[in-house]
Design a protein around this motif. Sequence first.
Motif, PDB file in Angstrom:
ATOM      1  N   GLY A 146      23.946 -21.325 -74.995  1.00 53.53           N
ATOM      2  CA  GLY A 146      25.423 -20.633 -73.717  1.00 53.53           C
ATOM      3  C   GLY A 146      24.790 -20.651 -71.486  1.00 53.53           C
ATOM      4  N   GLN A 147      23.976 -20.316 -71.949  1.00 55.67           N
ATOM      5  CA  GLN A 147      23.301 -20.100 -70.094  1.00 55.67           C
ATOM      6  C   GLN A 147      22.484 -21.523 -69.328  1.00 55.67           C
ATOM      7  OE1 GLN A 147      23.884 -17.168 -68.277  1.00 55.67           O
ATOM      8  NE2 GLN A 147      24.575 -17.005 -70.131  1.00 55.67           N
ATOM      9  N   ASN A 148      22.660 -22.787 -70.621  1.00 57.86           N
ATOM     10  CA  ASN A 148      22.628 -24.163 -70.071  1.00 57.86           C
ATOM     11  C   ASN A 148      20.974 -23.614 -69.730  1.00 57.86           C
ATOM     12  OD1 ASN A 148      22.283 -26.484 -70.023  1.00 57.86           O
ATOM     13  ND2 ASN A 148      22.554 -26.264 -67.965  1.00 57.86           N
ATOM     14  N   TYR A 149      20.078 -22.950 -70.493  1.00 60.46           N
ATOM     15  CA  TYR A 149      18.739 -22.925 -70.645  1.00 60.46           C
ATOM     16  C   TYR A 149      17.569 -23.140 -71.991  1.00 60.46           C
ATOM     17  CZ  TYR A 149      18.628 -19.107 -67.237  1.00 60.46           C
ATOM     18  OH  TYR A 149      19.675 -18.567 -65.236  1.00 60.46           O
ATOM     19  N   LEU A 150      18.224 -24.173 -72.091  1.00 64.01           N
ATOM     20  CA  LEU A 150      17.583 -25.357 -73.366  1.00 64.01           C
ATOM     21  C   LEU A 150      16.703 -25.561 -72.919  1.00 64.01           C
ATOM     22  CD1 LEU A 150      20.485 -28.270 -73.313  1.00 64.01           C
ATOM     23  CD2 LEU A 150      20.309 -26.191 -74.656  1.00 64.01           C
ATOM     24  N   GLN A 151      15.473 -25.673 -72.262  1.00 68.81           N
ATOM     25  CA  GLN A 151      14.181 -25.691 -72.607  1.00 68.81           C
ATOM     26  C   GLN A 151      13.557 -24.402 -72.200  1.00 68.81           C
ATOM     27  OE1 GLN A 151      16.356 -25.663 -69.392  1.00 68.81           O
ATOM     28  NE2 GLN A 151      14.929 -24.713 -67.634  1.00 68.81           N
TER      29      GLN A 151
ATOM     30  N   PRO B 124      17.906 -27.765 -65.254  1.00 67.85           N
ATOM     31  CA  PRO B 124      17.531 -27.874 -67.213  1.00 67.85           C
ATOM     32  C   PRO B 124      18.181 -29.473 -67.322  1.00 67.85           C
ATOM     33  CG  PRO B 124      19.248 -25.997 -66.461  1.00 67.85           C
ATOM     34  CD  PRO B 124      18.300 -26.713 -64.677  1.00 67.85           C
ATOM     35  N   PRO B 125      17.893 -29.476 -68.202  1.00 68.92           N
ATOM     36  CA  PRO B 125      17.869 -30.319 -69.511  1.00 68.92           C
ATOM     37  C   PRO B 125      19.527 -30.526 -69.303  1.00 68.92           C
ATOM     38  CG  PRO B 125      17.054 -29.679 -70.645  1.00 68.92           C
ATOM     39  CD  PRO B 125      17.125 -28.903 -69.006  1.00 68.92           C
ATOM     40  N   ASP B 126      20.500 -31.753 -69.313  1.00 68.27           N
ATOM     41  CA  ASP B 126      21.881 -31.452 -69.993  1.00 68.27           C
ATOM     42  C   ASP B 126      22.814 -31.243 -71.104  1.00 68.27           C
ATOM     43  OD1 ASP B 126      22.289 -32.297 -66.707  1.00 68.27           O
ATOM     44  OD2 ASP B 126      22.083 -34.228 -67.289  1.00 68.27           O
ATOM     45  N   ALA B 127      22.214 -31.954 -72.140  1.00 65.51           N
ATOM     46  CA  ALA B 127      22.021 -31.560 -73.332  1.00 65.51           C
ATOM     47  C   ALA B 127      20.531 -31.270 -73.946  1.00 65.51           C
ATOM     48  CB  ALA B 127      23.031 -33.431 -74.154  1.00 65.51           C
ATOM     49  N   LEU B 128      21.226 -30.494 -75.403  1.00 61.57           N
ATOM     50  CA  LEU B 128      19.820 -30.666 -75.981  1.00 61.57           C
ATOM     51  C   LEU B 128      19.413 -31.718 -76.952  1.00 61.57           C
ATOM     52  CD1 LEU B 128      17.354 -28.128 -77.129  1.00 61.57           C
ATOM     53  CD2 LEU B 128      19.765 -28.218 -79.235  1.00 61.57           C
ATOM     54  N   LEU B 129      19.970 -32.469 -77.362  1.00 60.51           N
ATOM     55  CA  LEU B 129      19.161 -33.767 -78.070  1.00 60.51           C
ATOM     56  C   LEU B 129      18.198 -34.321 -77.491  1.00 60.51           C
ATOM     57  CD1 LEU B 129      18.728 -35.083 -80.957  1.00 60.51           C
ATOM     58  CD2 LEU B 129      21.305 -35.812 -80.867  1.00 60.51           C
ATOM     59  N   PRO B 130      18.712 -35.517 -76.527  1.00 62.00           N
ATOM     60  CA  PRO B 130      18.536 -36.608 -76.180  1.00 62.00           C
ATOM     61  C   PRO B 130      17.158 -35.703 -74.958  1.00 62.00           C
ATOM     62  CG  PRO B 130      20.913 -36.000 -75.042  1.00 62.00           C
ATOM     63  CD  PRO B 130      20.452 -35.205 -76.163  1.00 62.00           C
TER      64      PRO B 130
ATOM     65  N   PRO C  80      14.274 -14.398 -87.670  1.00 61.91           N
ATOM     66  CA  PRO C  80      15.156 -14.958 -87.732  1.00 61.91           C
ATOM     67  C   PRO C  80      16.653 -14.706 -86.862  1.00 61.91           C
ATOM     68  CG  PRO C  80      15.141 -14.973 -89.805  1.00 61.91           C
ATOM     69  CD  PRO C  80      14.478 -13.906 -89.532  1.00 61.91           C
ATOM     70  N   ILE C  81      16.917 -13.215 -86.882  1.00 58.21           N
ATOM     71  CA  ILE C  81      18.095 -13.215 -86.298  1.00 58.21           C
ATOM     72  C   ILE C  81      18.284 -13.178 -84.884  1.00 58.21           C
ATOM     73  CG2 ILE C  81      19.197 -10.808 -85.693  1.00 58.21           C
ATOM     74  CD1 ILE C  81      19.600  -9.898 -89.020  1.00 58.21           C
ATOM     75  N   ALA C  82      17.000 -12.766 -84.553  1.00 54.81           N
ATOM     76  CA  ALA C  82      16.316 -12.339 -83.060  1.00 54.81           C
ATOM     77  C   ALA C  82      16.634 -14.179 -82.780  1.00 54.81           C
ATOM     78  CB  ALA C  82      15.196 -11.532 -83.340  1.00 54.81           C
ATOM     79  N   GLY C  83      15.867 -14.858 -83.505  1.00 59.69           N
ATOM     80  CA  GLY C  83      16.050 -15.715 -82.784  1.00 59.69           C
ATOM     81  C   GLY C  83      16.974 -16.970 -82.731  1.00 59.69           C
ATOM     82  N   PHE C  84      17.809 -16.225 -83.327  1.00 62.07           N
ATOM     83  CA  PHE C  84      19.075 -16.825 -83.534  1.00 62.07           C
ATOM     84  C   PHE C  84      20.297 -16.297 -82.148  1.00 62.07           C
ATOM     85  CE2 PHE C  84      24.056 -16.163 -84.551  1.00 62.07           C
ATOM     86  CZ  PHE C  84      24.441 -17.957 -84.426  1.00 62.07           C
ATOM     87  N   ILE C  85      19.396 -14.987 -81.846  1.00 61.58           N
ATOM     88  CA  ILE C  85      20.655 -14.699 -80.721  1.00 61.58           C
ATOM     89  C   ILE C  85      19.491 -15.295 -79.572  1.00 61.58           C
ATOM     90  CG2 ILE C  85      21.262 -12.622 -79.203  1.00 61.58           C
ATOM     91  CD1 ILE C  85      21.232 -10.842 -81.792  1.00 61.58           C
ATOM     92  N   LEU C  86      18.479 -15.381 -79.076  1.00 57.32           N
ATOM     93  CA  LEU C  86      18.264 -15.959 -78.894  1.00 57.32           C
ATOM     94  C   LEU C  86      18.600 -17.301 -78.464  1.00 57.32           C
ATOM     95  CD1 LEU C  86      14.064 -14.395 -78.483  1.00 57.32           C
ATOM     96  CD2 LEU C  86      15.646 -13.962 -76.881  1.00 57.32           C
ATOM     97  N   PHE C  87      18.395 -17.967 -79.517  1.00 58.61           N
ATOM     98  CA  PHE C  87      18.963 -19.389 -79.276  1.00 58.61           C
ATOM     99  C   PHE C  87      20.429 -19.317 -78.333  1.00 58.61           C
ATOM    100  CE2 PHE C  87      21.466 -23.319 -80.729  1.00 58.61           C
ATOM    101  CZ  PHE C  87      20.443 -23.517 -80.882  1.00 58.61           C
ATOM    102  N   LYS C  88      21.315 -18.731 -79.130  1.00 55.93           N
ATOM    103  CA  LYS C  88      22.808 -19.003 -78.740  1.00 55.93           C
ATOM    104  C   LYS C  88      22.283 -18.568 -77.214  1.00 55.93           C
ATOM    105  CE  LYS C  88      26.009 -19.318 -80.875  1.00 55.93           C
ATOM    106  NZ  LYS C  88      26.633 -20.015 -80.655  1.00 55.93           N
ATOM    107  N   TRP C  89      21.755 -17.271 -76.776  1.00 58.73           N
ATOM    108  CA  TRP C  89      21.672 -17.578 -74.821  1.00 58.73           C
ATOM    109  C   TRP C  89      21.024 -18.291 -74.497  1.00 58.73           C
ATOM    110  CZ3 TRP C  89      17.663 -16.368 -71.387  1.00 58.73           C
ATOM    111  CH2 TRP C  89      18.482 -15.849 -70.609  1.00 58.73           C
ATOM    112  N   ALA C  90      20.004 -18.670 -74.989  1.00 53.43           N
ATOM    113  CA  ALA C  90      19.550 -19.855 -74.381  1.00 53.43           C
ATOM    114  C   ALA C  90      20.289 -21.413 -73.547  1.00 53.43           C
ATOM    115  CB  ALA C  90      18.391 -20.425 -74.746  1.00 53.43           C
TER     116      ALA C  90
END
Length: 240
Positions: free
Chosen positions: A37-42, A122-128, A25-35
């Motif tokens: 923040g870097q606009n790599y939502l995909q 990259p996509p503009d927003a996560l939810l859409p 979970p910690i690694a997943g959270f870090i990777l999520f925040k990085w992606a």
Amino acid sequence: MPCGSALPISGKKPSHIVFLCLIYPIAGFILFKWAFGQNYLQLIYPLITGFALVGPFAALGLYEISRRRESGLDTSWIHALKVWRSPAVPAIAVVGGILVALFLAWVFTAQMLYATIYSPTPPDALLPFLVDVLTTTKGWTLIIVGNLVGFFFALAALVVSAISLPLLLDRDVGAVPAIKTSIAAFVRNPGPILLWGVHRRRGAGPRQSAVPGRARPCAAHTGARDLASLSQGSGCPPAV
């Protein structure tokens, strides 16, 4: 399945289970925040799921604890930190490097799939983006093809590491023989090792033997000490 419920050390070392339950979970959270923040939502999903490719390398300390318990040695958590004193560290690093390379290749492949099916932008927003992926033909194509390709990356990581890392912790046979041993065990018994791989992904965690119980690489009862004979092409080790 509760986290760590099938760990062989679960009855005696609950602190080790806490480590196993937290690292992903910690690694997943870090990777999520990085992606994010870097606009790599995909890449959020590929990054989080792909981290499991390097999971065996990240769990070296637990492999060592399990090895020590199997040998009747002290299983204090401090020994998990001493794994880096092993004479096989260079060989372990080679196997770890292969797993990291598989992880990076998977992320690159996932990006190429997204760019091919959608666009390089990259996509503009996560939810859409999530709505589009879950409700359109393009999105389901990405899901199905992406997970199918990801399966082969996961299979490669399993075949390379299922036995090589525990074996190297037990004896320094070298990276190439250890990997050959792991591949040989999979070729001989792909079904049991695949089942063990699925079991491990569900949270059972690593154990020293290649696969638990009757689902071991050979019909005879084998441990990491005996698996080295496979790297010499001698077939299944003798029963002990």
